[in-house]
Design a protein around this motif. Structure first.
Motif, mmCIF file in Angstrom:
data_model
loop_
_atom_site.group_PDB
_atom_site.id
_atom_site.type_symbol
_atom_site.label_atom_id
_atom_site.label_comp_id
_atom_site.label_asym_id
_atom_site.label_seq_id
_atom_site.Cartn_x
_atom_site.Cartn_y
_atom_site.Cartn_z
ATOM 1 N N GLY A 262 -20.144 -40.965 -27.236
ATOM 2 C CA GLY A 262 -20.566 -40.049 -28.293
ATOM 3 C C GLY A 262 -19.628 -38.866 -28.427
ATOM 4 O O GLY A 262 -19.093 -38.354 -27.446
ATOM 5 N N TYR A 272 -17.806 -31.870 -28.387
ATOM 6 C CA TYR A 272 -18.763 -32.385 -27.415
ATOM 7 C C TYR A 272 -18.464 -33.868 -27.194
ATOM 8 O O TYR A 272 -18.408 -34.641 -28.153
ATOM 9 C CB TYR A 272 -20.188 -32.242 -27.929
ATOM 10 C CG TYR A 272 -20.653 -30.824 -28.195
ATOM 11 C CD1 TYR A 272 -21.755 -30.297 -27.519
ATOM 12 C CD2 TYR A 272 -20.019 -30.017 -29.132
ATOM 13 C CE1 TYR A 272 -22.201 -29.004 -27.764
ATOM 14 C CE2 TYR A 272 -20.452 -28.725 -29.382
ATOM 15 C CZ TYR A 272 -21.544 -28.222 -28.697
ATOM 16 O OH TYR A 272 -21.981 -26.946 -28.954
ATOM 17 N N ALA A 274 -19.677 -37.259 -24.860
ATOM 18 C CA ALA A 274 -20.587 -37.877 -23.895
ATOM 19 C C ALA A 274 -19.854 -38.986 -23.155
ATOM 20 O O ALA A 274 -19.247 -39.853 -23.770
ATOM 21 C CB ALA A 274 -21.808 -38.449 -24.614
ATOM 22 N N VAL A 281 -22.120 -34.696 -20.457
ATOM 23 C CA VAL A 281 -21.586 -34.257 -21.735
ATOM 24 C C VAL A 281 -20.694 -33.067 -21.443
ATOM 25 O O VAL A 281 -21.131 -32.088 -20.838
ATOM 26 C CB VAL A 281 -22.699 -33.844 -22.721
ATOM 27 C CG1 VAL A 281 -22.104 -33.170 -23.942
ATOM 28 C CG2 VAL A 281 -23.505 -35.062 -23.155
ATOM 29 N N PRO A 299 -25.670 -41.145 -21.436
ATOM 30 C CA PRO A 299 -25.715 -40.705 -22.833
ATOM 31 C C PRO A 299 -24.926 -41.650 -23.716
ATOM 32 O O PRO A 299 -24.032 -42.342 -23.247
ATOM 33 C CB PRO A 299 -25.035 -39.336 -22.772
ATOM 34 C CG PRO A 299 -24.030 -39.484 -21.667
ATOM 35 C CD PRO A 299 -24.652 -40.418 -20.657
ATOM 36 N N LEU A 302 -23.897 -38.982 -30.221
ATOM 37 C CA LEU A 302 -24.065 -37.534 -30.378
ATOM 38 C C LEU A 302 -23.955 -37.179 -31.850
ATOM 39 O O LEU A 302 -23.166 -37.774 -32.590
ATOM 40 C CB LEU A 302 -22.963 -36.775 -29.623
ATOM 41 C CG LEU A 302 -23.197 -36.361 -28.176
ATOM 42 C CD1 LEU A 302 -21.900 -35.771 -27.610
ATOM 43 C CD2 LEU A 302 -24.302 -35.333 -28.066
ATOM 44 N N ILE A 310 -28.052 -30.074 -31.548
ATOM 45 C CA ILE A 310 -27.312 -31.167 -30.919
ATOM 46 C C ILE A 310 -28.292 -32.302 -30.625
ATOM 47 O O ILE A 310 -29.261 -32.113 -29.884
ATOM 48 C CB ILE A 310 -26.660 -30.688 -29.613
ATOM 49 C CG1 ILE A 310 -25.786 -29.459 -29.870
ATOM 50 C CG2 ILE A 310 -25.851 -31.811 -28.960
ATOM 51 C CD1 ILE A 310 -25.550 -28.611 -28.636
ATOM 52 N N TYR A 311 -28.037 -33.467 -31.185
ATOM 53 C CA TYR A 311 -28.904 -34.625 -31.001
ATOM 54 C C TYR A 311 -28.193 -35.627 -30.096
ATOM 55 O O TYR A 311 -27.094 -36.071 -30.411
ATOM 56 C CB TYR A 311 -29.235 -35.262 -32.352
ATOM 57 C CG TYR A 311 -29.918 -34.317 -33.304
ATOM 58 C CD1 TYR A 311 -31.307 -34.302 -33.430
ATOM 59 C CD2 TYR A 311 -29.175 -33.416 -34.065
ATOM 60 C CE1 TYR A 311 -31.933 -33.417 -34.294
ATOM 61 C CE2 TYR A 311 -29.802 -32.522 -34.934
ATOM 62 C CZ TYR A 311 -31.177 -32.533 -35.042
ATOM 63 O OH TYR A 311 -31.798 -31.655 -35.889
ATOM 64 N N LEU A 312 -28.826 -35.961 -28.993
ATOM 65 C CA LEU A 312 -28.217 -36.829 -27.986
ATOM 66 C C LEU A 312 -29.062 -38.076 -27.782
ATOM 67 O O LEU A 312 -30.250 -37.984 -27.458
ATOM 68 C CB LEU A 312 -28.088 -36.076 -26.658
ATOM 69 C CG LEU A 312 -27.670 -36.905 -25.442
ATOM 70 C CD1 LEU A 312 -26.229 -37.346 -25.572
ATOM 71 C CD2 LEU A 312 -27.875 -36.112 -24.162
ATOM 72 N N SER A 313 -28.473 -39.244 -27.957
ATOM 73 C CA SER A 313 -29.153 -40.507 -27.646
ATOM 74 C C SER A 313 -29.136 -40.704 -26.131
ATOM 75 O O SER A 313 -28.101 -40.993 -25.549
ATOM 76 C CB SER A 313 -28.441 -41.677 -28.322
ATOM 77 O OG SER A 313 -28.669 -41.671 -29.701
ATOM 78 N N ASP A 314 -30.290 -40.510 -25.533
ATOM 79 C CA ASP A 314 -30.453 -40.662 -24.091
ATOM 80 C C ASP A 314 -30.911 -42.101 -23.856
ATOM 81 O O ASP A 314 -32.083 -42.371 -23.627
ATOM 82 C CB ASP A 314 -31.484 -39.637 -23.621
ATOM 83 C CG ASP A 314 -31.583 -39.558 -22.115
ATOM 84 O OD1 ASP A 314 -30.804 -40.230 -21.424
ATOM 85 O OD2 ASP A 314 -32.460 -38.817 -21.625
#
Length: 329
Positions: A262, A272, A274, A281, A299, A302, A310-314
């Motif tokens: 990301g 940023y 990932a 990150v 992660p 992003l 900030i949107y993070l795909s976990d």
């Protein structure tokens, strides 16, 4: 301890897997006191209910009869896009695009291309200024364009055009769609109507060459940031595909990568990245400089919106986490 001024910062977002979601609060910040906070936790969600989107009476009755619809839960998120309190999440785990509309308190999804044609591996997602939803499917090898009701409008790609499209983004400068074609080691550029405009890149290690690139981000000036994943670096280009710069190398220290995926850029130009292998990150200044170290869990995608959320795909926690860059603080 503060580092040299020419290194802005690297913030490492810590994700403690054993802590339940409801224990997080807006007081969770990085770096922790007494240093000046740069990133604050906002929220985390896996289901519509986590965002206070309630089920309709009909939905509740239907689930009472046939059982709960587990497909409404995020399984393996990757691509993230957000605009005007509306979140779009690609989910390769259950092969759909989740759409969470906070303004209307409504959840919807797109799980098929046509009546009898379903997604195989939805990865990238972006929405244009008309509300059209662009989704890349890395296995089918196409970009699919839907209206807000989930009706297919157009397809981009096919044999000889796209090999394995992954990351996608729309430039705010020229309004073109930039597609990272991982299998071809290229970035391909299309008009929003699907016409091929130009492309750049080839397999290799030199400047402007790629080794299985994945994700993409475009800043407000039209500069293009590519995760050159198996070259363990980030490359930067202008809107026309001209090489500008790069940073990163293989390793497990600050400024080094193992599996960069990301990527996103905030309103002040911080980059940023990932790293899915080392679960971190890192946040760099415009020159790729930074400091500090830390951990997080796998992660993937992003995205940063116009308000610096900030949107993070976990991905292995089956959720999306939301943070905010504390601009000017």
């Amino acid at each position: 301890m503060k580092r040299a001024k020419n290194c802005l910062f690297v913030v490492i977002i810590l994700i403690f897997l054993s802590i339940p979601i409801n224990l997080y609060s807006a007081e969770l910040v990085w770096p922790p006191p007494p240093e000046e906070a740069k990133i604050a936790f906002v929220q985390s969600f896996s289901t519509p209910e986590d965002l206070k989107i309630k089920k309709s009476i009909f939905k509740k009755i239907w689930e009472f009869i046939i059982g709960e619809d587990v497909e409404n839960r995020i399984v393996k998120p990757y691509g993230v896009f957000a605009a005007d309190e509306k979140f779009y999440i690609t989910d390769s785990g259950n092969r759909r695009i989740h759409i969470f509309d906070l303004n209307k308190k409504k959840y919807s999804f797109i799980d098929r291309i046509k009546k009898d044609e379903f997604f195989k591996s939805p990865i990238g997602v972006v929405v244009d200024n008309k509300g059209n939803v662009f989704v890349s499917d890395s296995i089918i090898g196409k970009i699919f364009i839907f209206d807000q009701k989930g009706k297919i409008q157009k397809e981009i790609g096919g044999e000889g055009i796209l090999t394995r499209p992954v990351g996608i983004a729309i430039s705010p400068v020229n309004n073109y769609l930039y597609v990272v074609d991982t299998g071809a080691n290229k970035v391909r550029i299309f008009s929003l109507e699907g016409k091929s405009v130009f492309e750049f890149g080839q397999r290799g290690k030199k400047d402007g060459e790629f080794n299985f690139p994945t994700n993409i981000a475009i800043d407000k000036n039209g500069n293009v940031y590519i995760c050159d994943t198996l070259n363990f670096r980030v490359q930067i280009f202008n809107k026309d595909g001209k090489f500008i710069g790069k940073f990163g190398k293989v390793g497990n220290r600050i400024g080094e990568f193992s599996k960069p995926k990301g990527i996103a850029v905030d309103s002040e130009g911080h980059i940023y990245v990932a790293d899915a292998m080392y679960d971190v990150v890192q946040i760099f200044n415009k020159n790729g400089g930074g400091s500090d170290d830390g951990k997080m869990w796998l992660p993937a995608g992003l995205y940063i919106d116009k308000d610096d959320k900030i949107y993070l795909s976990d991905s292995y926690n089956n959720r999306v986490q939301v943070f905010r860059y504390l601009k000017g603080k």
